[in-house]
Motif scaffolding. Structure first.
Motif, PDB file in Angstrom:
ATOM      1  N   UNK A  67       0.804  -1.217   0.000  1.00 33.92           N
ATOM      2  CA  UNK A  67       0.000   0.000   0.000  1.00 33.92           C
ATOM      3  C   UNK A  67       0.843   1.276   0.000  1.00 33.92           C
ATOM      4  N   UNK A  68       2.009   1.243   0.596  1.00 33.89           N
ATOM      5  CA  UNK A  68       2.859   2.439   0.654  1.00 33.89           C
ATOM      6  C   UNK A  68       3.303   2.922  -0.721  1.00 33.89           C
ATOM      7  N   UNK A  69       3.524   2.008  -1.637  1.00 33.67           N
ATOM      8  CA  UNK A  69       4.028   2.392  -2.960  1.00 33.67           C
ATOM      9  C   UNK A  69       2.923   2.457  -4.018  1.00 33.67           C
ATOM     10  N   UNK A  70       1.721   2.200  -3.617  1.00 34.68           N
ATOM     11  CA  UNK A  70       0.605   2.144  -4.561  1.00 34.68           C
ATOM     12  C   UNK A  70       0.441   3.425  -5.378  1.00 34.68           C
ATOM     13  N   UNK A  71       0.574   4.584  -4.754  1.00 33.19           N
ATOM     14  CA  UNK A  71       0.375   5.851  -5.471  1.00 33.19           C
ATOM     15  C   UNK A  71       1.463   6.118  -6.507  1.00 33.19           C
ATOM     16  N   UNK A  72       2.552   5.370  -6.466  1.00 37.67           N
ATOM     17  CA  UNK A  72       3.645   5.547  -7.419  1.00 37.67           C
ATOM     18  C   UNK A  72       3.473   4.691  -8.672  1.00 37.67           C
ATOM     19  N   UNK A  73       2.458   3.866  -8.719  1.00 38.92           N
ATOM     20  CA  UNK A  73       2.239   2.978  -9.855  1.00 38.92           C
ATOM     21  C   UNK A  73       1.593   3.768 -10.993  1.00 38.92           C
ATOM     22  N   UNK A  74       2.276   3.802 -12.132  1.00 43.51           N
ATOM     23  CA  UNK A  74       1.771   4.498 -13.320  1.00 43.51           C
ATOM     24  C   UNK A  74       1.917   3.628 -14.533  1.00 43.51           C
ATOM     25  N   UNK A  75       1.019   3.670 -15.459  1.00 45.44           N
ATOM     26  CA  UNK A  75      -0.271   4.356 -15.431  1.00 45.44           C
ATOM     27  C   UNK A  75      -1.214   3.678 -14.435  1.00 45.44           C
ATOM     28  N   UNK A  76      -2.271   4.362 -14.013  1.00 48.82           N
ATOM     29  CA  UNK A  76      -3.192   3.834 -12.993  1.00 48.82           C
ATOM     30  C   UNK A  76      -3.798   2.473 -13.337  1.00 48.82           C
ATOM     31  N   UNK A  77      -3.920   2.154 -14.597  1.00 48.05           N
ATOM     32  CA  UNK A  77      -4.475   0.841 -14.978  1.00 48.05           C
ATOM     33  C   UNK A  77      -3.631  -0.291 -14.410  1.00 48.05           C
ATOM     34  N   UNK A  78      -2.349  -0.051 -14.212  1.00 44.74           N
ATOM     35  CA  UNK A  78      -1.490  -1.094 -13.632  1.00 44.74           C
ATOM     36  C   UNK A  78      -1.901  -1.420 -12.207  1.00 44.74           C
ATOM     37  N   UNK A  79      -2.302  -0.400 -11.450  1.00 39.59           N
ATOM     38  CA  UNK A  79      -2.778  -0.641 -10.085  1.00 39.59           C
ATOM     39  C   UNK A  79      -4.068  -1.449 -10.121  1.00 39.59           C
ATOM     40  N   UNK A  80      -4.926  -1.173 -11.106  1.00 40.74           N
ATOM     41  CA  UNK A  80      -6.163  -1.925 -11.252  1.00 40.74           C
ATOM     42  C   UNK A  80      -5.875  -3.387 -11.595  1.00 40.74           C
ATOM     43  N   UNK A  81      -4.918  -3.611 -12.469  1.00 40.91           N
ATOM     44  CA  UNK A  81      -4.535  -4.975 -12.839  1.00 40.91           C
ATOM     45  C   UNK A  81      -3.951  -5.686 -11.616  1.00 40.91           C
ATOM     46  N   UNK A  82      -3.143  -4.993 -10.858  1.00 41.24           N
ATOM     47  CA  UNK A  82      -2.572  -5.563  -9.636  1.00 41.24           C
ATOM     48  C   UNK A  82      -3.682  -5.959  -8.656  1.00 41.24           C
ATOM     49  N   UNK A  83      -4.670  -5.094  -8.493  1.00 38.51           N
ATOM     50  CA  UNK A  83      -5.812  -5.421  -7.624  1.00 38.51           C
ATOM     51  C   UNK A  83      -6.523  -6.677  -8.105  1.00 38.51           C
ATOM     52  N   UNK A  84      -6.653  -6.797  -9.406  1.00 38.53           N
ATOM     53  CA  UNK A  84      -7.326  -7.970  -9.974  1.00 38.53           C
ATOM     54  C   UNK A  84      -6.516  -9.242  -9.707  1.00 38.53           C
ATOM     55  N   UNK A  85      -5.203  -9.158  -9.812  1.00 39.29           N
ATOM     56  CA  UNK A  85      -4.341 -10.304  -9.526  1.00 39.29           C
ATOM     57  C   UNK A  85      -4.489 -10.721  -8.062  1.00 39.29           C
ATOM     58  N   UNK A  86      -4.472  -9.737  -7.165  1.00 44.94           N
ATOM     59  CA  UNK A  86      -4.672 -10.040  -5.746  1.00 44.94           C
ATOM     60  C   UNK A  86      -6.028 -10.691  -5.515  1.00 44.94           C
ATOM     61  N   UNK A  87      -7.074 -10.154  -6.140  1.00 41.46           N
ATOM     62  CA  UNK A  87      -8.425 -10.690  -5.968  1.00 41.46           C
ATOM     63  C   UNK A  87      -8.515 -12.142  -6.424  1.00 41.46           C
ATOM     64  N   UNK A  88      -8.000 -12.413  -7.609  1.00 41.72           N
ATOM     65  CA  UNK A  88      -8.058 -13.772  -8.143  1.00 41.72           C
ATOM     66  C   UNK A  88      -7.288 -14.729  -7.240  1.00 41.72           C
ATOM     67  N   UNK A  89      -6.131 -14.298  -6.764  1.00 40.35           N
ATOM     68  CA  UNK A  89      -5.350 -15.162  -5.865  1.00 40.35           C
ATOM     69  C   UNK A  89      -6.086 -15.383  -4.549  1.00 40.35           C
ATOM     70  N   UNK A  90      -6.746 -14.354  -4.023  1.00 40.09           N
ATOM     71  CA  UNK A  90      -7.510 -14.535  -2.790  1.00 40.09           C
ATOM     72  C   UNK A  90      -8.622 -15.565  -2.990  1.00 40.09           C
ATOM     73  N   UNK A  91      -9.279 -15.514  -4.127  1.00 39.13           N
ATOM     74  CA  UNK A  91     -10.324 -16.490  -4.418  1.00 39.13           C
ATOM     75  C   UNK A  91      -9.725 -17.895  -4.533  1.00 39.13           C
ATOM     76  N   UNK A  92      -8.562 -17.986  -5.154  1.00 34.65           N
ATOM     77  CA  UNK A  92      -7.873 -19.278  -5.266  1.00 34.65           C
ATOM     78  C   UNK A  92      -7.513 -19.809  -3.883  1.00 34.65           C
TER      79      UNK A  92
END
Length: 79
Positions: A27-52
């Protein structure tokens, strides 16, 4: 991305580190992720792994339907 997915999949078994713990740690480095779509993709990866992880732990069944936001084409474009 491949390395992140590998880390997410291996750390739970080897060190007990879940996708949620990794999400919190990043979370500390989240605001440094550019372009913002990369943060969205990262969230999706975390979500899918949590479901797994929930499936592996027997918290959800094999017939649970999980909806993913990003398609493979979008993920590939932002590597």
């Amino acid at each position: 991305m491949k390395l992140l997915v590998h880390i997410l999949c291996e750390l739970k078994d080897s060190h007990g580190i879940t996708a949620e713990k990794l999400r919190e740690a990043g979370q500390d480095v989240r605001r440094q992720i550019n372009p913002p779509i990369r943060a969205e993709v990262l969230d999706e990866i975390y979500f899918v792994r949590q479901m797994e992880e929930q499936f592996i732990d027997g918290k959800i069944g094999m017939f649970a339907q999980i909806k993913s936001v990003h398609s493979d084409g979008e993920l590939t474009r932002y590597r």
